[in-house]
Design a protein around this motif. Sequence first.
Motif, PDB file in Angstrom:
ATOM      1  N   GLN A 117      -7.180  -2.089   0.928  1.00  0.00           N
ATOM      2  CA  GLN A 117      -6.586  -1.114   1.842  1.00  0.00           C
ATOM      3  C   GLN A 117      -7.625  -0.569   2.818  1.00  0.00           C
ATOM      4  O   GLN A 117      -8.760  -0.321   2.450  1.00  0.00           O
ATOM      5  N   VAL A 156      -1.728   0.534   4.272  1.00  0.00           N
ATOM      6  CA  VAL A 156      -0.643  -0.348   4.730  1.00  0.00           C
ATOM      7  C   VAL A 156       0.377  -0.462   3.605  1.00  0.00           C
ATOM      8  O   VAL A 156       0.009  -0.699   2.453  1.00  0.00           O
ATOM      9  N   LEU A 168       1.306  -4.185   1.160  1.00  0.00           N
ATOM     10  CA  LEU A 168       0.113  -4.981   1.461  1.00  0.00           C
ATOM     11  C   LEU A 168       0.144  -6.345   0.768  1.00  0.00           C
ATOM     12  O   LEU A 168      -0.300  -7.339   1.343  1.00  0.00           O
ATOM     13  N   ARG A 188      -0.371  -9.716   2.840  1.00  0.00           N
ATOM     14  CA  ARG A 188      -1.501 -10.620   2.582  1.00  0.00           C
ATOM     15  C   ARG A 188      -1.008 -12.012   2.204  1.00  0.00           C
ATOM     16  O   ARG A 188      -1.657 -13.009   2.497  1.00  0.00           O
ATOM     17  N   SER A 219      -4.911  -7.597   8.429  1.00  0.00           N
ATOM     18  CA  SER A 219      -4.982  -6.404   7.565  1.00  0.00           C
ATOM     19  C   SER A 219      -6.424  -6.161   7.105  1.00  0.00           C
ATOM     20  O   SER A 219      -6.807  -5.020   6.838  1.00  0.00           O
TER      21      SER A 219
END
Length: 236
Positions: free
Chosen positions: A50, A55, A58, A62, A188
Amino acid sequence: MKLDFRNERVLAVVAHPDDAELFCAGTLARAKRDGAGIGICVLCQGDKGQSSEPVKNLTVIRRKEMTASAELLGAELFPGGEPDGTLADTPTQRLKLLEIFRSFKPTSILAHSPEDYHPDHRAASRLAEAASWFCASRGRKTRSPALKSPPALWWMDTMNMHGFTPGFYVDVSGFVNVKTQMLACHQSQLRRGKDADFFPLAELMRVQFRARGLQAGVDAAEAFRMHLAFKRTRAW
Ligand SMILES: [Zn+2]
């Protein structure tokens, strides 16, 4: 000596969704160019990576990022689905990885170095080492039959080259674009580069392939060491 991946099947075994990009994507791309079958096994979800602006979903994001990256490379993707920070060399994880090895049928494995920085990397390293042996053991039953022989095993470079003495280098000068494009799929994580407690991943990757390239007399290289163990070494 010219390294030729023709007729090979190369499987990278990594802990997190962006690890293959950092340590071996150029080599996988080169193997693919030579006609090898290539795969990436990502054992953890990447769910704990994170940024300072958290987010939602996640794990889902991902998974999408690693899928897009593997598609760019034309690699088969094997997500392990383990939460970050919980990966360990257990009988259950060994069997899971054994089955992945037996279904992909690798001739070579690229795995994290046993001395890499992250506990998940070190656990992935131990698991890959164990599976590289037991995948050829008929006594270990999984869905698919045992392989005829264990694959060769190469240890990959460590994060930021800490404590890793290369045994040999693969020239990836012609493959830095795909390596860079693959890393760009992991937005991300790239966003975390602004956080004081993280690091700019793209810069770190570029510095590493340039430094290894300078050591080897080429524009860009990835460094490896052969696992010098019974039946895990190979002559070229
Ligand atoms: Zn990692």
